[in-house]
Design a protein around this motif. Structure first.
Motif, PDB file in Angstrom:
ATOM      1  N   ASP A  21       4.432   2.272  -9.635  1.00 43.84           N
ATOM      2  CA  ASP A  21       4.103   3.200  -8.550  1.00 43.84           C
ATOM      3  C   ASP A  21       5.268   4.132  -8.254  1.00 43.84           C
ATOM      4  OD1 ASP A  21       1.360   2.346  -7.549  1.00 43.84           O
ATOM      5  OD2 ASP A  21       2.417   0.437  -7.620  1.00 43.84           O
ATOM      6  N   ASP A  63       0.875  -1.167   0.000  1.00 42.88           N
ATOM      7  CA  ASP A  63       0.000   0.000   0.000  1.00 42.88           C
ATOM      8  C   ASP A  63       0.914   1.219   0.000  1.00 42.88           C
ATOM      9  OD1 ASP A  63      -2.970   1.003   0.940  1.00 42.88           O
ATOM     10  OD2 ASP A  63      -1.371   2.203   1.839  1.00 42.88           O
ATOM     11  N   VAL A  64       0.735   2.067  -0.997  1.00 41.11           N
ATOM     12  CA  VAL A  64       1.645   3.193  -1.202  1.00 41.11           C
ATOM     13  C   VAL A  64       1.640   4.121   0.017  1.00 41.11           C
ATOM     14  CG1 VAL A  64       2.003   5.268  -2.596  1.00 41.11           C
ATOM     15  CG2 VAL A  64       1.555   3.068  -3.712  1.00 41.11           C
ATOM     16  N   ILE A 109       5.563  -2.719  -8.304  1.00 42.52           N
ATOM     17  CA  ILE A 109       5.974  -1.539  -7.541  1.00 42.52           C
ATOM     18  C   ILE A 109       6.685  -0.508  -8.427  1.00 42.52           C
ATOM     19  CG2 ILE A 109       8.196  -2.564  -6.845  1.00 42.52           C
ATOM     20  CD1 ILE A 109       5.982  -0.538  -4.463  1.00 42.52           C
ATOM     21  N   LEU A 120       6.878   8.440  -3.102  1.00 38.97           N
ATOM     22  CA  LEU A 120       7.084   7.002  -2.902  1.00 38.97           C
ATOM     23  C   LEU A 120       8.512   6.636  -3.312  1.00 38.97           C
ATOM     24  CD1 LEU A 120       5.761   4.236  -2.160  1.00 38.97           C
ATOM     25  CD2 LEU A 120       5.454   3.916  -4.621  1.00 38.97           C
ATOM     26  N   ASP A 127       5.106   8.418  -8.633  1.00 41.45           N
ATOM     27  CA  ASP A 127       4.952   9.055  -7.328  1.00 41.45           C
ATOM     28  C   ASP A 127       6.334   9.349  -6.758  1.00 41.45           C
ATOM     29  OD1 ASP A 127       4.585   9.596  -4.614  1.00 41.45           O
ATOM     30  OD2 ASP A 127       2.873   8.223  -4.438  1.00 41.45           O
ATOM     31  N   LYS A 142       4.905   5.054   2.610  1.00 42.89           N
ATOM     32  CA  LYS A 142       5.341   6.421   2.947  1.00 42.89           C
ATOM     33  C   LYS A 142       5.253   6.663   4.452  1.00 42.89           C
ATOM     34  CE  LYS A 142       3.546   8.322  -1.349  1.00 42.89           C
ATOM     35  NZ  LYS A 142       2.527   9.245  -1.871  1.00 42.89           N
TER      36      LYS A 142
END
Ligand code: 147
Length: 656
Positions: A205, A172-173, A202, A212, A209, A177
């Motif tokens: 993502d 879960d991003v 991943i 991230l 981001d 973080k």
């Protein structure tokens, strides 16, 4: 291998730093956990235990690993068993459970520079905040993981270097973080995040981001088959094969591991590779027998085996360190023209050079997954041409292994010094070899006297749990569902007891949600056996029923489907149930128990051929012929549901 055939073509491979170097090397490691892969290690006799740990961790001795990855126990089955959480409940905290703390300390004692990496497979149920999703309230898992890191330091003086997300499950991003933030807020900036211990998802993502991207330091994927994807390489992040191998540790397993250690960088730019698992210290009858770098699953005899993957590791680990650099592709890294591969690594000061060459054939280096595309390898003559800063090298040392398949082995053979005229090294390579050429003068094929011969699990066997500290994992038990910890009993008569302590279903890792706590012990080949144990349902948060079983035929993620003979009692209703399975779908007999007492009761089960007898408190409860039970298997104790139940005085007798 030092002289060449005069008739064959000789191909030259430059090893030259003139046009720069490749990526930073992060190390080779082993994974204890995922799960319970080291469960039989701690109770080896001290001498053999130290020898085994030296083969794994002592620098310049054996596998000399750079990295140790461990499971952060989550109270649920994670392949070979269950590892205990440091927080069974939100109000509970304990940093003495299980054996991973001990293992990390033993590794550090031998190599203070070994790097430590923690990763959860499962989570205690409360992390889900009423759901089965650990990311419903991301504060809960973030604080839980950071507590594990802080506890490692506070109680064991262990500095954790890397933390992962959730093994081969959803990431879960926002959680990643937040984890970074909570680590930083606790002055744990040095702890680096590896994401996400699964596939390549991943990478997208990270590219979408930038926050991230900042939180993640290493991209860790599993069983990549030495290949990575362009988009991952382009992130510029270090790539790890953060779980790999999982192959039977015979010489084909050794070939697999040798090929991976080179080609994970040659093909995939992976700079770290971690073996599942570190050491096969679990019963052979469980899934993935002997998928470790070596084997030590007979603590009662002290017998262990140093398998070839230990020496395949040594070819790289003894002559490099994390922080060295790979050389560039084409000038020190690449494939050999007639099959095989080579990598060259340079020390941070630029002075030392290590070249590792492998020529593993297809059929002698198949790993468990993914499928290995066809290729060929032939005997070949090569010339290594040292250039740039290495042109001035006049002497190197060579170590070699020839994997054989006739029972004879040449692994990690004694070094030979080679003069290097004009920067040229000539080698004749045979198939299924590893050769290390290095300027390093260190390196040793560590040896101890042969360990004692293997013996079967001892009978008669008695365990009263008095010899253990609280929350210990008792010798030779292999909990498959639930967590069974040594505790001090409230009544003085029983002293220490073994307690099933998981109260609610964990957030599981196995595809199946396993709901019947079960703990295995003994010899899988036992057919005729007599076993007895004292049992008590917890006064608070108790289970409904407890059982004693024999001939239990499986563990692991398939534990739910375990067959055997299961003698369940349900004290509230004074009923017993005799079943062929853990999940009580195959009933053999049931009835009431006339002499059941409050509190402790003694259960006894005697299995002889197709005959079965069960007693409560010394009085016969049933006698039955069995036709569908497995013919052999483990002894098992357990409960009908999550909740507290106590066990004491396990006695096992051979009825023959
Ligand atoms: C891995 C797990 O992470 C380990 O705990 C252990 O169970 C290991 C055994 O080989 O497997 O999980 C995987 C399970 C399936 C695949 C890959 C990894 N798969 O099918 O590609």
């Amino acid at each position: 291998y030092l002289c060449t055939n005069s008739y064959a073509e000789e191909v030259t491979y430059p090893v030259d730093d003139t046009s720069g170097l490749g990526r930073r090397f992060d190390g080779i490691g082993g994974l204890s956990g995922g799960g319970a892969t080291s469960v039989l290690l701690q109770n080896y006799p001290e001498q053999q235990r130290n020898e085994i740990l030296d083969y794994l961790f002592k620098p310049n001795f054996g596998a000399s690993l750079h990295l140790l990855k461990v499971e952060i126990g989550g109270d649920a089955q994670s392949t070979e068993g269950t590892e205990a959480s440091h927080m069974h409940n939100s109000w509970d905290e304990n940093y003495n459970r299980g054996y991973e703390w001990w293992l990390m300390k033993e590794a550090k004692r031998r190599n203070p520079n070994i790097l430590l990496y923690g990763l959860p497979w499962a989570w205690p149920g409360w992390i889900g905040n009423g759901t089965r999703d650990p990311y419903t309230d991301i504060e809960l898992p973030a604080n839980y993981i950071v507590k594990w890191v802080l506890g490692a330091k506070k109680y064991h003086n262990l500095t954790i270097d890397f933390i992962g997300i959730w093994n081969e499950q959803a990431y879960d991003v926002k959680y990643i973080k937040l984890l970074r933030k909570v680590l930083d807020n606790n002055s744990l900036q040095h702890v680096r995040i590896v994401a996400a211990d699964g596939g390549w998802g991943i990478v997208n993502d990270i590219n979408n981001d930038s926050d991230l991207a900042k939180a993640i330091d290493y991209i860790g994927v599993h069983y990549p088959g030495t290949e990575s994807v362009m988009s991952a390489v382009q992130t510029g992040k270090q790539l790890w094969s953060s779980e790999d191998f999982s192959t039977f540790n015979d010489n084909i397993g050794g070939g697999c591991w040798a090929r991976l250690l080179n080609q994970n960088y040659v093909n995939g730019r992976f700079t770290g590779t971690i073996s599942w698992n570190l050491i096969a210290s679990y019963y052979d009858a469980l899934p993935f027998a002997r998928n470790g770098l070596m084997t030590a699953n007979s603590p009662w005899s002290g017998s262990y085996v140093v398998n070839s993957p230990i020496w395949m590791s040594a070819h790289t680990t003894q002559f490099t360190l994390p922080g060295w650099k790979y050389m560039s592709h084409g000038s020190g890294v690449g494939k050999l023209k007639y099959g095989g591969s080579y990598v060259s690594l340079v020390s941070p000061d630029g002075k030392d050079l290590t070249i590792v060459i492998e020529t593993m054939s297809h059929d002698h280096s198949i790993c468990v997954r993914p499928p290995l595309p066809a290729y060929t390898v032939a005997q070949q003559n090569i010339t290594i041409n040292l250039g740039g800063n290495f042109a001035k090298i006049t002497e190197v040392t060579a170590w070699y292994s020839q994997l054989r398949f006739d029972g004879k082995n040449d692994t990690f053979m004694q070094k030979v010094d080679i003069k290097v005229p004009n920067g040229l090294i000539h080698l004749r390579l045979d198939v299924d070899q590893v050769v290390t050429i290095t300027t390093m003068k260190v390196g040793q094929k560590g040896r101890y006297p042969n360990p004692p011969p293997s013996k079967p699990f001892p009978v008669p066997y008695k365990e009263d749990f008095e010899a253990y500290e609280e929350v210990s994992h008792p010798n030779n038990f292999a909990q498959q569902v639930g967590v069974f910890e040594v505790r001090k009993s409230e009544d003085t008569q029983h002293g220490n007891i073994l307690r099933q302590v998981v109260l609610h279903s964990p957030i599981h890792w196995c595809p199946n949600n396993l709901v019947f706590p079960i703990n295995l012990i003994g010899n899988f080949n036992w057919t005729d056996i007599s076993v007895s144990v004292d049992v008590q349902i917890g006064k608070e948060n108790g289970t409904d029923g407890v059982f004693l079983a024999a001939r239990v035929d499986k563990g692991g993620c398939q534990s739910f489907y375990a067959n055997g003979v299961f003698f369940y009692i349900f004290p509230a209703t004074k009923m017993f149930y005799l079943t062929y399975d853990l999940s009580r779908t195959q009933l053999v007999a049931k009835g009431s128990i006339s002499n059941l007492q409050d509190g402790w009761n003694n259960l006894e089960l005697i299995v002889e051929g197709y005959q079965l007898r069960g007693s409560v408190n010394g009085q016969l409860t049933f006698e039955h012929a069995i036709d569908k039970a497995p013919l052999s298997g483990f002894i098992g104790i357990g409960t009908s549901s999550y909740g507290i139940a106590d066990f004491d005085n396990l006695h096992i007798f051979d009825t023959n």
